[in-house]
Scaffold this active site. Structure first.
Site, PDB file in Angstrom:
ATOM      1  N   ASP A 241      39.766 -32.797  99.682  1.00 23.35           N
ATOM      2  CA  ASP A 241      38.803 -33.749  98.911  1.00 23.35           C
ATOM      3  C   ASP A 241      39.279 -35.178  98.005  1.00 23.35           C
ATOM      4  O   ASP A 241      40.504 -35.118  97.937  1.00 23.35           O
ATOM      5  CB  ASP A 241      38.157 -32.822  97.150  1.00 23.35           C
ATOM      6  CG  ASP A 241      39.232 -32.373  97.056  1.00 23.35           C
ATOM      7  OD1 ASP A 241      39.438 -33.056  95.504  1.00 23.35           O
ATOM      8  OD2 ASP A 241      38.922 -30.943  96.567  1.00 23.35           O
TER       9      ASP A 241
ATOM     10  N   GLU B 227      44.870 -19.934 102.499  1.00 21.34           N
ATOM     11  CA  GLU B 227      46.254 -20.825 102.721  1.00 21.34           C
ATOM     12  C   GLU B 227      47.665 -19.953 102.958  1.00 21.34           C
ATOM     13  O   GLU B 227      48.200 -20.731 103.619  1.00 21.34           O
ATOM     14  CB  GLU B 227      46.762 -20.774 101.555  1.00 21.34           C
ATOM     15  CG  GLU B 227      45.944 -22.019 100.883  1.00 21.34           C
ATOM     16  CD  GLU B 227      45.812 -22.487  99.528  1.00 21.34           C
ATOM     17  OE1 GLU B 227      45.278 -23.943  99.444  1.00 21.34           O
ATOM     18  OE2 GLU B 227      46.560 -22.280  98.855  1.00 21.34           O
TER      19      GLU B 227
ATOM     20  N   GLY C 169      43.326 -32.076  95.495  1.00 21.17           N
ATOM     21  CA  GLY C 169      43.033 -33.301  95.727  1.00 21.17           C
ATOM     22  C   GLY C 169      43.333 -34.723  95.731  1.00 21.17           C
ATOM     23  O   GLY C 169      44.572 -34.881  94.513  1.00 21.17           O
TER      24      GLY C 169
ATOM     25  N   MET D  67      46.684 -26.583  91.444  1.00 22.09           N
ATOM     26  CA  MET D  67      47.121 -26.050  90.772  1.00 22.09           C
ATOM     27  C   MET D  67      48.120 -24.894  90.473  1.00 22.09           C
ATOM     28  O   MET D  67      47.441 -23.935  89.017  1.00 22.09           O
ATOM     29  CB  MET D  67      45.362 -25.375  90.018  1.00 22.09           C
ATOM     30  CG  MET D  67      43.837 -26.085  90.651  1.00 22.09           C
ATOM     31  SD  MET D  67      42.335 -24.682  90.523  1.00 22.09           S
ATOM     32  CE  MET D  67      42.707 -24.054  88.824  1.00 22.09           C
ATOM     33  N   GLU D  68      48.285 -24.903  91.152  1.00 23.88           N
ATOM     34  CA  GLU D  68      49.823 -24.026  91.057  1.00 23.88           C
ATOM     35  C   GLU D  68      51.600 -24.932  90.860  1.00 23.88           C
ATOM     36  O   GLU D  68      52.354 -24.493  91.057  1.00 23.88           O
ATOM     37  CB  GLU D  68      49.752 -23.160  92.306  1.00 23.88           C
ATOM     38  CG  GLU D  68      48.674 -22.422  92.028  1.00 23.88           C
ATOM     39  CD  GLU D  68      46.837 -22.959  92.161  1.00 23.88           C
ATOM     40  OE1 GLU D  68      46.042 -22.768  92.110  1.00 23.88           O
ATOM     41  OE2 GLU D  68      47.322 -23.757  93.805  1.00 23.88           O
TER      42      GLU D  68
END
Length: 230
Positions: A198, A11, A77, A174-175
């Protein structure tokens, strides 16, 4: 100084390759890359995955490098049927979907004893990011809305439905909320930019490897152009 955080090497690699590097500094097992893109002073760092890593990284950027703003780039996602793989979501706010202190009377997602349920992104930054993305990634859709974060990879329809019902976010990762919370507490502007890799459902583990690289490339294109406009 612009602080840019990505959870994974993939990333941030293209940003690191693009920048005129002046120095690298190690702190708390993190490597901070200091330099310039288009004459703008930036710090690029891979935080590692998860909210603790992200929060640690964000606070170091503020304390050690005195950054003026935080940009969190990466993939996520989709939680909305209108948002396809490859599209970009820009945060209006961020929330912890896995924070649960409801036993004390707090709403789900609320960090106990904080004065806010979610952490608002900087309005000027998010509007600029939307404008820039529509210019440089015109073949995809740009969405603005809430981003939900938790220390889990959401990969089942059941988990997805529960998060949507509770918080109504556009995507999950997640962050971001950890970085948003640090920015909120330090009173500096932030924005989260997520390219969709996704659908955050039972197909997620199948979608993710195939579309990760494409999503990261879209995100980099936006971040690179955005830096030049800030």
């Amino acid at each position: 100084m612009i602080g840019i955080i990505g959870a994974m090497e993939e990333e941030v690699k293209m940003l690191k390759d693009e920048m005129e590097l002046s120095e690298t500094i190690e702190k708390a097992s993190l490597v901070f890359h200091k330099g310039k893109i288009a004459g703008k002073d930036i710090i690029v760092v891979k935080s590692g995955i998860g909210k603790v890593n992200a929060a640690l990284c964000a606070q170091i950027l503020i304390d050690l490098f005195s950054v003026d703003m935080l940009i969190n780039t990466g993939i996520a996602g989709s939680l909305n049927a209108k948002i396809d793989i490859g599209d970009v979501v820009i945060s209006t706010d961020a929330i912890h979907h896995d924070m649960d202190a409801t036993v004390f009377g707090d709403p789900k997602g609320q960090v106990p004893r904080l004065d806010t349920l979610s952490f608002p992104a900087n309005a000027k930054l998010r509007l600029l990011a939307k404008e820039v993305n529509e210019e440089v990634n015109g073949d995809i859709k740009t969405f603005m809305g809430r981003i939900a974060s938790g220390d889990q990879f959401v990969s089942s329809s059941k988990e997805k439905e529960e998060i949507v019902k509770e918080f109504d976010p556009l995507c999950v990762e997640m962050e971001g909320a950890a970085i948003a919370q640090v920015a909120y507490l330090n009173q500096i502007p932030y924005i989260i930019i997520r390219a969709i890799s996704d659908k955050a459902d039972d197909s997620a583990t199948m979608d993710y490897p195939e579309f990760e690289a494409k999503a990261i490339a879209r995100s980099h294109k936006l971040i690179s152009a955005l830096i030049k406009r800030i």
